[in-house]
Scaffold this motif. Structure first.
Motif, PDB file in Angstrom:
ATOM      1  N   ARG A  17       4.083  10.322  26.376  1.00 60.58           N
ATOM      2  CA  ARG A  17       3.403   9.014  26.348  1.00 60.58           C
ATOM      3  C   ARG A  17       4.040   8.076  25.325  1.00 60.58           C
ATOM      4  O   ARG A  17       3.993   6.855  25.482  1.00 60.58           O
ATOM      5  CB  ARG A  17       1.924   9.214  26.068  1.00 60.58           C
ATOM      6  N   ALA A  18       4.622   8.635  24.278  1.00 60.40           N
ATOM      7  CA  ALA A  18       5.290   7.794  23.286  1.00 60.40           C
ATOM      8  C   ALA A  18       6.406   6.976  23.922  1.00 60.40           C
ATOM      9  O   ALA A  18       6.643   5.822  23.543  1.00 60.40           O
ATOM     10  CB  ALA A  18       5.851   8.659  22.158  1.00 60.40           C
ATOM     11  N   VAL A  19       7.090   7.542  24.904  1.00 58.69           N
ATOM     12  CA  VAL A  19       8.168   6.820  25.600  1.00 58.69           C
ATOM     13  C   VAL A  19       7.598   5.673  26.410  1.00 58.69           C
ATOM     14  O   VAL A  19       8.074   4.532  26.350  1.00 58.69           O
ATOM     15  CB  VAL A  19       8.960   7.782  26.507  1.00 58.69           C
ATOM     16  N   ASN A  20       6.567   5.946  27.196  1.00 62.17           N
ATOM     17  CA  ASN A  20       5.994   4.906  28.050  1.00 62.17           C
ATOM     18  C   ASN A  20       5.396   3.769  27.232  1.00 62.17           C
ATOM     19  O   ASN A  20       5.538   2.591  27.582  1.00 62.17           O
ATOM     20  CB  ASN A  20       4.932   5.507  28.967  1.00 62.17           C
ATOM     21  N   TYR A  21       4.713   4.103  26.133  1.00 60.62           N
ATOM     22  CA  TYR A  21       4.129   3.060  25.298  1.00 60.62           C
ATOM     23  C   TYR A  21       5.208   2.269  24.565  1.00 60.62           C
ATOM     24  O   TYR A  21       5.130   1.039  24.452  1.00 60.62           O
ATOM     25  CB  TYR A  21       3.148   3.671  24.291  1.00 60.62           C
ATOM     26  N   GLY A  22       6.230   2.965  24.054  1.00 62.77           N
ATOM     27  CA  GLY A  22       7.271   2.275  23.300  1.00 62.77           C
ATOM     28  C   GLY A  22       8.154   1.405  24.159  1.00 62.77           C
ATOM     29  O   GLY A  22       8.584   0.328  23.724  1.00 62.77           O
ATOM     30  N   ALA A  23       8.441   1.828  25.379  1.00 57.47           N
ATOM     31  CA  ALA A  23       9.340   1.069  26.266  1.00 57.47           C
ATOM     32  C   ALA A  23       8.544   0.126  27.162  1.00 57.47           C
ATOM     33  O   ALA A  23       8.458  -1.073  26.906  1.00 57.47           O
ATOM     34  CB  ALA A  23      10.189   2.043  27.089  1.00 57.47           C
ATOM     35  N   PHE A  50      12.511   3.462  31.278  1.00 57.82           N
ATOM     36  CA  PHE A  50      11.432   2.698  30.677  1.00 57.82           C
ATOM     37  C   PHE A  50      10.053   3.301  30.950  1.00 57.82           C
ATOM     38  O   PHE A  50       9.140   3.157  30.143  1.00 57.82           O
ATOM     39  CB  PHE A  50      11.441   1.250  31.186  1.00 57.82           C
ATOM     40  N   PHE A  51       9.911   3.959  32.097  1.00 65.66           N
ATOM     41  CA  PHE A  51       8.585   4.460  32.471  1.00 65.66           C
ATOM     42  C   PHE A  51       8.711   5.577  33.482  1.00 65.66           C
ATOM     43  O   PHE A  51       9.557   5.530  34.386  1.00 65.66           O
ATOM     44  CB  PHE A  51       7.749   3.330  33.077  1.00 65.66           C
ATOM     45  N   HIS A  52       7.858   6.586  33.312  1.00 71.82           N
ATOM     46  CA  HIS A  52       7.701   7.654  34.299  1.00 71.82           C
ATOM     47  C   HIS A  52       6.406   8.386  33.957  1.00 71.82           C
ATOM     48  O   HIS A  52       6.139   8.668  32.784  1.00 71.82           O
ATOM     49  CB  HIS A  52       8.883   8.625  34.269  1.00 71.82           C
ATOM     50  N   PRO A  53       5.577   8.693  34.957  1.00 69.50           N
ATOM     51  CA  PRO A  53       4.313   9.395  34.657  1.00 69.50           C
ATOM     52  C   PRO A  53       4.515  10.729  33.934  1.00 69.50           C
ATOM     53  O   PRO A  53       3.619  11.178  33.224  1.00 69.50           O
ATOM     54  CB  PRO A  53       3.706   9.615  36.051  1.00 69.50           C
ATOM     55  N   GLY A  54       5.687  11.362  34.094  1.00 66.14           N
ATOM     56  CA  GLY A  54       5.949  12.639  33.459  1.00 66.14           C
ATOM     57  C   GLY A  54       6.582  12.546  32.089  1.00 66.14           C
ATOM     58  O   GLY A  54       6.847  13.577  31.467  1.00 66.14           O
ATOM     59  N   TYR A  55       6.826  11.335  31.598  1.00 65.75           N
ATOM     60  CA  TYR A  55       7.421  11.168  30.272  1.00 65.75           C
ATOM     61  C   TYR A  55       6.398  11.466  29.174  1.00 65.75           C
ATOM     62  O   TYR A  55       5.176  11.320  29.388  1.00 65.75           O
ATOM     63  CB  TYR A  55       7.897   9.737  30.084  1.00 65.75           C
TER      64      TYR A  55
END
Length: 731
Positions: A567-573, A560-565
Motif C-alpha cells: 500500500r505504501a507504493v500505491n499511496y506514494g505514487a 504507479f498502481f496495482h491492487p497487489g502492490y
C-alpha cells in the motif's frame, strides 16, 4: 544481573550492596523473633513476586511474538512486486545518500535515464499492440473487426511500397491537380479548401473544430483557431536560426515535389512561394498570452458577421462541409480565437488569388502531402522524419527517434478506432477489482484533504466550509468513460468506414469517419463530462467546467498502481497524483485576490516560503527555474505528497499487515517516499519550455524536503539538503 549477586532492587539501583537502608530503625530485643519471621515471609513474598513477574514477562513476550508477524512488514513475493523491484533497481543509484540528493538516489542510474510517464505510455501502447495482433482472442461486435483490418493494412508495408505515390497523385487530381505537374484544372478556391478540410483533414489557413465553450454553460460550439504549422518560425527569432530553418524546410518541400514527379526548377519556385505564404501567416499570429491580457481569448460571432470581416472565405459552405450533418445558417454562432489573424489571412489570400493563384494551389497541395505522410510510402516518411530531426536540432528540441512501424500504425488507430481500442484496453488491464481498489485509494485521499482543510492557518472558516463542500460535490471518473466500461454490443461504430483499395484510401476514410463520429456525439444530449484523453493515456486532469477529476486506466498501472502492490507504493505514487489533481480545484485561491476573506498575509508568506524553498536547490547546467511560472504546480506537488502521506498514516493506524518490497531495506514509510520519487523520474538535463511544472529534480526535492516525516524515516541529520531548518505550510 551480571555476577548474580544482586537482588532485584539492587539491580535497578534501589539499594547499595553492603550498606544498610538509611531509614532502618533499631528494634528492642523482644521484637527480634517476629522480625526474623517477618523477613522469612518477606523473602517468600519476594520470591513469589519474582516468579509472577517473570511469568508476566514471559507471557507478554509470547503474546508479542504472536503479533509481530502481523505488525512487522513482510516482503511481497508476488510477480508484480518482483517486477516493481526490478524497475526500482534499474533506476536508482544507491551510491547517493537519500538525505543529500533523493532524486539521484531514486532516479540517478548513470547507465540509463528513465522517464516514468513516458515508459508507462509506451507500455500501454505495447498492450494495445498485443491486443491488435491477437484478434482471435477477442469476441468482436459487428463492425469492430475493421479496427484489426485497418491495423493489418497499415502494417503491410510491402503493399504500401508497391503502390508508391500513385494513390497520392489520385488524391491531388481530385483536388484539381498541381500546377508543377502540368496537369492542373483550377477549381474554385473555396471548393478546393472545403474538400481539403472535410475530406482530407488538412487545414492550411485555419482550424475548425467542435468543442464546448470554456465558460458556462459550456455548450458545444464550432470554434475557429489558428492553423498548425509544420515549420517553427517565430516573430522574434534569431536571424541565423530563422535562415537555417527556412533552408531545411525548403529542402523538404523540394523533396516532396520531386517525389511527386515535378520539374526541379518549378518545384523550387513553388516551394519558395509556399514558405513565403507560411511566413506571412505566422506574422499575423498573436501569442495566447497577449490575447489573454487583452481579454480576447475568443470572441463569439455569427457566421454572417465573420463573412463580412474575412470575406475571401465562403464560411457557410466550408463549415457546412466540415460539420455535416449539422444544419448551419448565417445566424449560427461560432467562437473565433483570433479575429485579427482571420482578417489579415483573408487579405493575404485575396492578394494571392489575384496575382499567383497557382502558388496558392501549390501551398495547399504541399501542406496536404505533409498531413498524409503517415499513410505514404517510406520515401515520404523519411523526408518528414529528417525534417523533424533537423528542426529539433536547430531549435534545441529533443531528438526524434525512429519509431517502429507498429507504433506509427498505433498512433493512427488511436484517432480512428478509439471506441474499439478503449473497450478492449479496459477489458485487458482494468478489471472491476482494480477499479474498486483505485476508488478506495481515491476516497482515502479525498478524506485526508477534507481533514487537512480544517487546519490551514491562512484559510478562514467560511472558505474552509466552501472548500469542503466543493470536495464533497466533486465527481470522479476512474479508468474509462461509461461507454468503454459498458459498451453497447449493438452499436455500429464504423458503418461509414471504407477500407481499401490502398492504405491511403483507408486512412482518408478513417479521417472522415472519426470526424463524423465526433460530430454525432456532440449532437446527442450532452453527457455529464466528455473525456479529454483516451483510457490508455497517462494524463490525469481536473475539469473546471464539469467539476470532475479524471484518472484514466492507462495511468493506474504499474509502476504507479496495482491492487497487489504494498500500500505504501500505491499511496506514494498514485495517491500523490490524485491529491495533486484535487488541489487544482483550489488554484484560484492562491492567485492574487482569489480569496478575499482569507488571511492574505499568512497566505503570501506561505507562497513566498515555498518559492524560496524551491529556489534554494541547485539545478543542472542549462536548466532554469521560474517560481512565479510554476508556483501553482509546485504547491500541488508539495501539498499532494503531504496529503497522500496523511492518508497513508491514517491507513496504518486502522489496519495491520503492511508489506514491502523483497530484498530491500526500506520500511513502508521509506517505500512511500521512494515510490513518490519514482513518479518524478525523468531526464534531469531536459526542460520543456512549455511545461508549467518545475524541473524533475525540484519536483522530487521540493516536496520531500518539506516533509518532516521524510527526514525522520530516512534519519537525515539536521541541516542536510532533505532536512532543512525551515519548512513551509501551504496545504
Amino acid at each position: 544481573p551480571e555476577g548474580g549477586d544482586k537482588s532485584w532492587g539492587e539491580a535497578w539501583g534501589l539499594s547499595e550492596p553492603g550498606v544498610g537502608t538509611p531509614w532502618r530503625l533499631e528494634r528492642p530485643p523482644e521484637e527480634e523473633l517476629p522480625t526474623v519471621q517477618s523477613r522469612r515471609w518477606a523473602r517468600a513474598l519476594r520470591a513469589l513476586t519474582t516468579v509472577l513477574l517473570f511469568s508476566l514477562i514471559l507471557g507478554s513476550s509470547l503474546v508479542l511474538w504472536a503479533y509481530i508477524p502481523g505488525c512487522r512488514p513482510r516482503p511481497c513475493e508476488t510477480l508484480v512486486c518482483w517486477n516493481l523491484l526490478e524497475r526500482y533497481l534499474a533506476s536508482e543509484n544507491r551510491n547517493v545518500a537519500p538525505c543529500t540528493d533523493f532524486f539521484s538516489f531514486a532516479c540517478g542510474n548513470n547507465n540509463r535515464t528513465r522517464n516514468s510517464f513516458q515508459e508507462l505510455a509506451e507500455e500501454n501502447k505495447n498492450r494495445l499492440r498485443r491486443i491488435l495482433e491477437a484478434p482471435s482472442s477477442w469476441h468482436l461486435a459487428p463492425g469492430k473487426e475493421k479496427a484489426f483490418q485497418f491495423y493489418n493494412s497499415c502494417m503491410d508495408t510491402g503493399a504500401i511500397e508497391a503502390a508508391g505515390a500513385g494513390p497520392l497523385r489520385q488524391v491531388i487530381e481530385e483536388l484539381g491537380g498541381w500546377p508543377v505537374s502540368g496537369n492542373w484544372t483550377p477549381l474554385d478556391f473555396n471548393q478546393t479548401l472545403s474538400l481539403l478540410m472535410s475530406q482530407y483533414g488538412h487545414f492550411p489557413f485555419f482550424r475548425a473544430y467542435l468543442r464546448p465553450l470554456p465558460i458556462p454553460p459550456h455548450t458545444p460550439v464550432i470554434q475557429i483557431d489558428q492553423p498548425e504549422f509544420d515549420v517553427p518560425l517565430k516573430q522574434k527569432q534569431e536571424m541565423k536560426i530563422y535562415a537555417q530553418i527556412v533552408r531545411e524546410y525548403l529542402t523538404y518541400l523540394n523533396q516532396l515535389g520531386t517525389l511527386l514527379g515535378g520539374d526541379p526548377s518549378q518545384v523550387q519556385q513553388h516551394a519558395s512561394m509556399s514558405i513565403s505564404i507560411t511566413s506571412q501567416l505566422l506574422q499575423f499570429l498573436r501569442p495566447q498570452e497577449q490575447r489573454r491580457a487583452q481579454g480576447k481569448l475568443f470572441q463569439v460571432v455569427t457566421i454572417g458577421q465573420l463573412q463580412e470581416m474575412a470575406p475571401v472565405i465562403d464560411w457557410l459552405s466550408c463549415l457546412q462541409a466540415i460539420f455535416t450533418p449539422m444544419s448551419l445558417n448565417p445566424s449560427h454562432f461560432i467562437a473565433v480565437h483570433d479575429l485579427e489573424y482571420l482578417k489579415n489571412m483573408s487579405r493575404l489570400i485575396e492578394k494571392e488569388l489575384s496575382k499567383h493563384r497557382e502558388f496558392l494551389q501549390s501551398h495547399m497541395i504541399l501542406g496536404l502531402v505533409g498531413t498524409l505522410s503517415p499513410a505514404l510510402d517510406s520515401k515520404f516518411q523519411e523526408a518528414r522524419r529528417s525534417l523533424s530531426q533537423k528542426l529539433g536540432e536547430l531549435t534545441g528540441g529533443p531528438p526524434v527517434p525512429t519509431q517502429p512501424r507498429w507504433m506509427t500504425c498505433m498512433e493512427e488507430m488511436e484517432a480512428f478506432f478509439e471506441p474499439t481500442l478503449a473497450a478492449l484496453f479496459v477489458q485487458e488491464v482494468f478489471s472491476p477489482s482494480t477499479q474498486s481498489a483505485a476508488m478506495e485509494l481515491f476516497t482515502a485521499i479525498k478524506d485526508a484533504l477534507i481533514a487537512r482543510l480544517q487546519s490551514l492557518p491562512w484559510m478562514d472558516e467560511e472558505t474552509q466550509r466552501e472548500a469542503q463542500d466543493r470536495i464533497t460535490k466533486l465527481q470522479v471518473n476512474m479508468g474509462a468513460p461509461e461507454w468503454a466500461l459498458k459498451p453497447d454490443p449493438a452499436t455500429q461504430e464504423y458503418d461509414d468506414m471504407q477500407l481499401g483499395p490502398s492504405f491511403l484510401q483507408s486512412f482518408l476514410s478513417g479521417i472522415r469517419s472519426s470526424r463524423a463520429r465526433i460530430i454525432r456525439s456532440f449532437l446527442q444530449p450532452f453527457p455529464s463530462h466528455r473525456w479529454h484523453v483516451s483510457p490508455w493515456r497517462v494524463n490525469a486532469y481536473y475539469s473546471i467546467s464539469d467539476h470532475v477529476v479524471v484518472f484514466p486506466a492507462g495511468l493506474l498501472q504499474p509502476p504507479f498502481f496495482h491492487p497487489g502492490y504494498p500500500r505504501a507504493v500505491n499511496y506514494g505514487a498514485a495517491g500523490s497524483i490524485m491529491a495533486h489533481e484535487l488541489l487544482h480545484i483550489f488554484y484560484q485561491l492562491l492567485l492574487p485576490g482569489g480569496c478575499p476573506a482569507c488571511d492574505s498575509h499568512a497566505l503570501q508568506e506561505a507562497l513566498q516560503c515555498l518559492e524560496r524553498h524551491y529556489a534554494g536547490f541547485p539545478l543542472p547546467s542549462g536548466i532554469s527555474f521560474n517560481g512565479s511560472y510554476s508556483f501553482l504546480e509546485d504547491a500541488a506537488d508539495t501539498g499532494g505528497l503531504a496529503i497522500a502521506l496523511q492518508a497513508y498514516n491514517k491507513r496504518l493506524l486502522r489496519y495491520r499487515g503492511e508489506t514491502t518490497l523483497p530484498n530491500q531495506d526500506l520500511s513502508p514509510q521509506q517505500l512511500f517516499f521512494r515510490s513518490y520519487a519514482q513518479v518524478m523520474c525523468k531526464d534531469p538535463n531536459f526542460q520543456d519550455p512549455q511545461d508549467t511544472h518545475s524541473p524533475a529534480i525540484l519536483r522530487t526535492h521540493g516536496p520531500v524536503s518539506n516533509s518532516p516525516a521524510f527526514a525522520r524515516h530516512f534519519h537525515c541529520p539536521p541541516g542536510a539538503p532533505m532536512n532543512p531548518s525551515i519548512r513551509c505550510q501551504l496545504w
